[in-house]
Design a protein around this motif. Structure first.
Motif, PDB file in Angstrom:
ATOM      1  N   GLY A  20       8.024  -3.435   1.009  1.00 32.06           N
ATOM      2  CA  GLY A  20       7.965  -3.010  -0.385  1.00 32.06           C
ATOM      3  C   GLY A  20       7.255  -4.003  -1.298  1.00 32.06           C
ATOM      4  N   LEU A  21       6.802  -5.098  -0.712  1.00 39.70           N
ATOM      5  CA  LEU A  21       5.969  -6.055  -1.460  1.00 39.70           C
ATOM      6  C   LEU A  21       4.524  -5.600  -1.233  1.00 39.70           C
ATOM      7  CD1 LEU A  21       6.030  -9.934  -0.737  1.00 39.70           C
ATOM      8  CD2 LEU A  21       4.105  -8.708  -1.673  1.00 39.70           C
ATOM      9  N   ILE A  22       3.827  -5.231  -2.278  1.00 36.21           N
ATOM     10  CA  ILE A  22       2.454  -4.742  -2.110  1.00 36.21           C
ATOM     11  C   ILE A  22       1.598  -5.881  -1.582  1.00 36.21           C
ATOM     12  CG2 ILE A  22       0.459  -3.721  -3.278  1.00 36.21           C
ATOM     13  CD1 ILE A  22       2.420  -2.370  -5.204  1.00 36.21           C
ATOM     14  N   ALA A  25      -7.721   6.757  -3.534  1.00 38.04           N
ATOM     15  CA  ALA A  25      -7.704   7.959  -4.385  1.00 38.04           C
ATOM     16  C   ALA A  25      -7.312   9.227  -3.650  1.00 38.04           C
ATOM     17  CB  ALA A  25      -9.065   8.159  -5.073  1.00 38.04           C
ATOM     18  N   MET A  26      -6.825   9.108  -2.416  1.00 41.45           N
ATOM     19  CA  MET A  26      -6.503  10.315  -1.661  1.00 41.45           C
ATOM     20  C   MET A  26      -5.027  10.691  -1.807  1.00 41.45           C
ATOM     21  SD  MET A  26      -9.385  11.208  -0.219  1.00 41.45           S
ATOM     22  CE  MET A  26     -10.401  10.506  -1.518  1.00 41.45           C
ATOM     23  N   ARG A  27      -4.130   9.712  -1.716  1.00 38.52           N
ATOM     24  CA  ARG A  27      -2.692  10.024  -1.627  1.00 38.52           C
ATOM     25  C   ARG A  27      -1.876   9.598  -2.838  1.00 38.52           C
ATOM     26  NH1 ARG A  27      -2.495   6.363   2.008  1.00 38.52           N
ATOM     27  NH2 ARG A  27      -4.705   6.236   1.614  1.00 38.52           N
ATOM     28  N   TYR A  28      -2.395   8.615  -3.599  1.00 41.88           N
ATOM     29  CA  TYR A  28      -1.694   8.145  -4.796  1.00 41.88           C
ATOM     30  C   TYR A  28      -2.686   7.369  -5.647  1.00 41.88           C
ATOM     31  CZ  TYR A  28      -1.427   4.441  -1.309  1.00 41.88           C
ATOM     32  OH  TYR A  28      -1.750   3.563  -0.311  1.00 41.88           O
ATOM     33  N   GLY A  29      -2.274   7.057  -6.854  1.00 45.37           N
ATOM     34  CA  GLY A  29      -3.139   6.272  -7.728  1.00 45.37           C
ATOM     35  C   GLY A  29      -4.178   7.131  -8.422  1.00 45.37           C
ATOM     36  N   PRO A  35       8.078   6.288  -4.355  1.00 46.15           N
ATOM     37  CA  PRO A  35       9.213   7.095  -3.915  1.00 46.15           C
ATOM     38  C   PRO A  35      10.226   6.287  -3.104  1.00 46.15           C
ATOM     39  CG  PRO A  35       7.357   7.478  -2.460  1.00 46.15           C
ATOM     40  CD  PRO A  35       6.902   6.455  -3.484  1.00 46.15           C
ATOM     41  N   TYR A  36      10.100   4.961  -3.123  1.00 44.63           N
ATOM     42  CA  TYR A  36      11.070   4.148  -2.356  1.00 44.63           C
ATOM     43  C   TYR A  36      11.246   2.783  -2.998  1.00 44.63           C
ATOM     44  CZ  TYR A  36       7.499   1.177  -0.062  1.00 44.63           C
ATOM     45  OH  TYR A  36       6.504   0.275   0.218  1.00 44.63           O
ATOM     46  N   PHE A  88      -6.115   1.877  -0.931  1.00 47.25           N
ATOM     47  CA  PHE A  88      -6.250   2.391  -2.303  1.00 47.25           C
ATOM     48  C   PHE A  88      -7.555   3.174  -2.388  1.00 47.25           C
ATOM     49  CE2 PHE A  88      -3.616  -1.396  -2.420  1.00 47.25           C
ATOM     50  CZ  PHE A  88      -2.455  -0.845  -2.947  1.00 47.25           C
ATOM     51  N   TRP A 107       1.473   5.213 -11.067  1.00 48.27           N
ATOM     52  CA  TRP A 107       2.167   5.489  -9.800  1.00 48.27           C
ATOM     53  C   TRP A 107       3.647   5.128  -9.894  1.00 48.27           C
ATOM     54  CZ3 TRP A 107       3.483   2.036  -5.332  1.00 48.27           C
ATOM     55  CH2 TRP A 107       3.909   2.781  -4.219  1.00 48.27           C
ATOM     56  N   ARG A 108       4.492   6.052  -9.490  1.00 51.41           N
ATOM     57  CA  ARG A 108       5.930   5.781  -9.407  1.00 51.41           C
ATOM     58  C   ARG A 108       6.340   5.886  -7.946  1.00 51.41           C
ATOM     59  NH1 ARG A 108       8.955   6.538 -14.524  1.00 51.41           N
ATOM     60  NH2 ARG A 108       7.397   6.826 -16.156  1.00 51.41           N
TER      61      ARG A 108
END
Lengths: 99, 499, 498
Positions: free
Chosen positions: C200-202, C325-329, C100-101, C323, C97-98
């Protein structure tokens, strides 16, 4: 303290959407017993006269003005998607209630 | 052997409960700055927050809180001194975080009511619908189901998700149970939603368009034997999206429940979906196990504690209640009941009022909006408010007609031009050359021409056959392209022919 | 050059003795030569770092005003999203994953001209105390490669101790900045909750997570602290107040007249002898520097660990729901007409590691209907009691102190199969997170029995972070006088060391 059966762990795994093998369910139900016994100590001092704290900050009414700020481009929004089509996120068939 | 409605109400008492979801019309979303324009290209109004990306955090839209408080105040609720957001945890692909930020046990407003009036066999009767709570939450994304025979979710091969709607602020208004409506339950349900819609519209907090989903109603219905104390098992019919459907859904569910109960069968507590085509409801997918939403206070947000000053400022900005306003305007404008109903039905009250405020005569303003303008709106299949003609335009046209600068016929052309996007009335008049010809010498020239062209008709008029003048007047109007004042033409013509 | 402090590097850049590009290249070379052994980094952004360095050099050359740390390299914990740079939080589920922000912290670093070398290893989603829970393999402690570098931010602390970076960003939910600092002989600060933006901190546990500076000296940590701290409108839990003057405090290092409270409950049974002796010696040095040492009692701290292991898992069970699997990862099992539900289940099974699943299940249980009051609700009450303990203790002391952790670094694999033993590492650091106050770990020597670093923890009331820096700097100065050289000068040479 209540102990968690394998079926209990399987139900939690269902709620948490994690497929688990029988072995994992078995291991977790054993581990949960140990951990729950340890963490249940909180009940010793959590008497009815103590107010719960859900957050360490005393802040109130933090809001933003109703102002539009730039969105991501659809390309950026979809950049991490496992699949996309027609500028939308493509996902497997949804079983469930019609929204 | 299906039961009639009369059979049902002879034996059972219906109990209602209504949950209405309202999309607020804020410029930006509930927790991020993305725009909320309806019908935008897919995924053009999304950001890390409303896509539920790792690391993103919500921040509450102040306007959404204010709109919620306004709604609560308009529904006679108390605003709670301390309210909080919670997370409602469940997985669904159209919900990006797999939890919905909502309010659970600490909603923003509680304990209000709405009075509705319906026609009964004994004349108009008022029912009080009590409000339990008003709370804030966020909307989900939209799924498009691809493949399969029906285009519905069941049998689809896969789905495509658009998150433009995800995170749009929603307010949920939940009633307490509504007993005692008897056979009028369907009408009360409809009247409640209609009244709520009018109140919300008067507040200006939502577009309240049921067909676009900005107002959605879930109707809970249960039956109990007349005289019984305990409540029956309820069903919840989801997303009923027109006022008529609210009434049909409640009636349909009452009949369905009664048929089950008469057979000795149980009503299942479940979610059902209303089918517009048949007026019946269909069972949602039954859940093998009960959901457990695991609500807990949203740790990314802080509590909302509106102080008295804030609440009073909002209270002071409350508009007049729709029912009171309707009564007042009807009196002020001396509108007969039937016309008043037509105006309300056509959603024309606001626009007529705005036109009157700009100086137009109420009857004439109403005439334009409900007549010519409504006709053109119907042709274009849009709401009158969405046409390119404003109350100011109409007020100007009314004024020009009363000053004699436009005839009714010319005015209709001006209206048509303005709606076609040709500009303000003055511009339309300029570009189309629409103006009453008041220069008598040019009118006289046109009269002479008409007499010259139809000497026999002129002779008839000279001889006292006045109705024959019509043909000559028509010719003058034609020559002046309708810009002459027909009454003046008539005067001049008759005088000229010695009548 | 790479062994200098960040402050010294910044001075050299300012004096024109070197360029950011050269300095950055030196660190990249160091990473190439030692990171195969240490494994501090999950991703090294060679091109991005050099481009950023050249940008700072150009700005400086043009006479533009640059920040005090402009041009100095930094290692970023992989839990912080950086636009366009692979970000995994140590989890397989985010592989590739990269974002976008940029996280607010990343934006501030970039604006300050700090060069981001790459992303450091961590326990998956910051859950752990050893970095063994990373989906990408463990990080090794540069003091002894067979030992853990602490966790969850073991990559950040190890990169400092291995001279791969002079500065690093960590995040601390129950000790993930302070405990790795302690076991690697570096400095780590968990600022007051709300002092540094979490945007932005997961998220692991939203009400506990806090990003903070990691460095080799107290002054370096303070300089970095002032870069990343401050109010952020994207974080509703961010404090809208001036940043405490931590750089000034670190420069002054003045503890004269300060009351330092030793927390009775955080020093005794279960604490390694060498840890206790180094801690006691440090107290004496602080007393000599003019501080008054008092003892305070915080009786409810003994319940902190139990409460933490209910609150953090509860919040994480919800935070990690996204998390899916729908939008990223990654996406697993999307074949033969599988349903979205089944793909979610399979992806989360494969994508999450054992500890993460353990905590999700625990949290799901603690929040579930019928158990909420007994578990999550009770834990919230303990949180109140701990806050009360702190409030009372701060009535008699300006700061509180304890050893940062009960033991020095343990062996990789030693506690991997005993979650409870692992959780005990955080016993002294967790109360700070529960109360949302500030905490710092400063190196205070090596334990005589194993020759491994010991950390000294300083805790200060909310938004009084400067007090920790005063004490930390005073202790650092006194120890430097004692030792004649920084602790890290005694670290064994790594394979690629000069």
């Amino acid at each position: 303290m209540s102990t968690l059966s394998r079926a209990d762990v399987a139900n939690l795994a269902r709620l948490a959407r994690i497929e688990m093998t029988d072995q994992e369910l078995e291991d977790l139900s054993t581990e949960m017993d140990v951990i729950l016994t340890a963490v249940a100590r909180v009940q010793e001092v959590a008497t009815s006269d103590v107010k719960p704290t859900s957050h360490p900050l005393p802040l109130r009414n933090v809001v933003r003005a109703d102002v539009v700020t730039p969105s991501l481009t659809p390309e950026a929004a979809l950049s991490g998607a496992p699949a996309n089509e027609e500028q939308r996120f493509r996902v497997p068939q949804i079983l469930g209630e019609e929204a | 052997m299906s039961l009639t409605y009369e059979d049902v109400i002879a034996k059972y008492e219906p109990v209602l409960g209504l949950e209405v979801h309202v999309e607020l019309n804020t410029h930006s979303k509930m927790f991020c700055g993305c725009a909320t324009v309806f019908g935008a290209e897919p995924n053009t109004q999304t950001c890390p927050v409303c896509l539920g990306m790792p690391g993103a955090l919500p921040v509450v839209n102040e306007k959404a809180i204010e709109s919620s408080i306004l709604i609560g105040l308009a529904l006679h609720c108390s605003v709670t001194p301390f309210s909080r957001f919670s997370r409602k945890n469940y997985f669904y692909p159209d919900m990006p975080k797999n939890f919905q930020i909502s309010q659970y046990d600490e909603p923003i407003c509680v304990n209000g009511y709405v009075d509705v009036e319906i026609e009964t066999d004994e004349g108009p009767k008022q029912f009080r619908v009590e409000i339990e709570r008003v709370h804030m939450e966020e909307d989900t994304g939209k799924s498009l189901h691809v493949g399969g025979a029906t285009g519905r979710i069941h049998g689809a091969d896969y789905s495509l998700l658009d998150f433009n709607r995800a995170g749009i602020p929603l307010v949920e208004i939940v009633t307490k149970i509504v007993p005692g409506t008897g056979k009028y339950a369907p009408e009360v349900a409809k009247a409640y939603v209609a009244e709520l819609r009018d109140i919300l519209r008067s507040l200006g907090v939502s577009d309240v368009r049921m067909e676009q989903g900005s107002l959605r109603c879930d109707a809970n219905v249960s039956l109990r034997l007349i005289g019984a104390e305990t409540l029956g098992t309820r069903s919840e019919t989801k997303n009923v999206n027109s006022l008529r459907s609210v009434e049909r859904a409640v009636r349909g569910e009452m009949i369905r429940h009664a048929e089950l109960l008469n057979k000795g069968a149980r009503v299942v507590q479940e979610t059902r979906h209303f089918q517009e085509d048949t007026g019946l409801t269909r069972s949602g997918r039954s859940k093998e196990q009960a959901e457990d939403y695991r609500y807990f206070p949203e740790p990314d947000l802080v509590p909302v504690e509106p102080d008295a000053e804030w609440i009073e400022k909002l209270r002071a900005s409350l508009p007049e209640q729709p029912t009171l306003r309707r009564k007042r305007l009807q009196e002020e404008w001396s509108v007969p009941d039937k016309e008043m109903a037509a105006m309300i039905n056509a959603d024309a009250l606001d626009i007529v009022e705005a036109t009157v405020k700009l100086g137009a005569d109420p009857t004439r303003a109403r005439g334009w909006w409900l007549g010519e303008i409504s006709r053109l709106a119907n042709e274009k299949d849009v709401a009158i408010a969405d046409l390119a003609i404003s109350p100011a335009d109409v007020a100007e046209i009314v004024s020009l007609v009363s000053k004699g600068e436009l005839t009714d016929q010319l005015a209709r052309q001006v209206v048509e031009g303005a709606i076609s996007g040709e500009g303000k009335p003055a511009q339309v008049m300029e570009s189309r050359g629409l103006k009453v010809v008041s220069d008598e010498s040019s009118l006289m020239a046109a009269i002479e021409n008409a007499i010259a062209a139809q000497p026999e008709t002129a002779e008839k008029v000279r001889n006292g056959h006045i109705p024959a003048a019509g043909a000559l007047i028509g010719a003058v109007m034609k020559e002046t392209k309708g810009q002459a004042d027909a009454a003046r033409v008539r005067e001049l013509l008759l005088a000229h022919l010695g009548q | 050059m790479i062994r200098l402090s960040a402050h010294e590097m910044a001075s050299a850049l300012e004096a024109g003795e070197t360029t950011s590009e050269k300095l950055t290249q030196e660190h990249l070379d160091r990473i190439s030569s030692v990171d195969a052994d240490v494994h501090a980094f999950l991703y090294v952004d060679t091109e991005g770092a050099l481009a950023q360095a050249r940008g700072v050099d150009a700005a400086r050359k043009n006479g533009e005003k640059v920040g005090p740390l402009a041009g100095v390299p930094l290692a970023l914990k992989d839990v912080m999203v950086q636009k366009g740079v692979p970000t995994t939080a140590g989890s397989k589920i985010l592989e590739g994953w990269r974002p976008p922000y940029d996280a607010t912290v990343v934006k501030k670093l970039k604006d300050a001209g700090i060069v981001i070398l790459g992303k450091t290893n961590m326990d998956e989603f910051a859950m752990g105390s050893s970095t063994e829970n990373s989906a990408y393999g463990p990080t090794h402690n540069p003091w002894d490669l067979s030992r853990i570098p602490g966790g969850s931010g073991g990559g950040s602390s190890a990169s400092l101790a291995a001279f791969e970076a002079p500065l690093a960003i960590g995040t601390d939910t129950g000790g993930s900045i302070r405990q790795p600092a302690a076991v690697t002989g570096t400095v780590g600060v968990k600022p007051t909750y709300g002092g540094v933006s979490r945007y932005g901190l997961i998220a692991f546990s939203s009400s506990l997570d806090q990003a903070g500076p990691c460095a080799r000296t107290v002054l370096d940590a303070a300089l970095l602290h002032e870069v990343i701290a401050g109010h952020d409108t994207h974080d509703a839990t961010s404090i809208d107040a001036p940043v405490p003057q931590v750089v000034k405090a670190a420069r002054d290092g003045n503890v004269k007249g300060m009351k330092i409270g030793v927390v009775k409950e955080l020093n005794g049974d279960g604490y390694q002898a060498g840890v206790r002796s180094r801690f006691e010696e440090s107290l004496e040095l602080l007393a000599k520097a003019g501080a008054e040492i008092v003892e305070v009692s915080c009786p409810n701290f003994e319940y902190a660990l139990a409460a933490y292991y209910l609150i953090a898992p509860s919040e994480c069970s919800s935070n990690l729901a996204r998390f899916d699997a729908m939008r990223y990862g990654i996406r697993v099992g999307d074949e033969n007409g599988a349903s979205a539900e089944s793909v979610m289940n399979l992806t989360r099974e494969v994508g999450f590691g054992r500890e993460v699943k353990r905590r999700i299940i625990l949290g799901t249980y603690a929040l579930s209907s019928g158990y909420y009051d007994a578990y999550y609700g009770s834990a919230q009450k303990v949180r109140t009691l701990i806050m009360n303990d702190f409030t009372k203790a701060f009535e008699t002391a300006d700061v509180l102190v304890s050893p940062t952790c009960p033991t020095t670094a343990f062996k990789i694999g030693e506690k991997a199969n005993d979650p409870l033993a692992m959780y005990l590492n955080d016993i002294a650091t967790i109360p700070v997170n529960m109360a949302g106050i500030g905490g710092m770990s400063v190196p205070c020597g090596l334990a005589p029995e194993d020759g491994l670093p010991v950390g000294f923890q300083i805790m200060a009331p909310a938004m009084q972070d400067q007090r920790m820096y005063s004490v930390g700097a005073a202790l650092e100065a006194s120890l430097l006088t004692e030792w004649g050289a920084p602790l890290l000068s005694r670290i064994p040479a790594l394979g690629g060391a000069k």
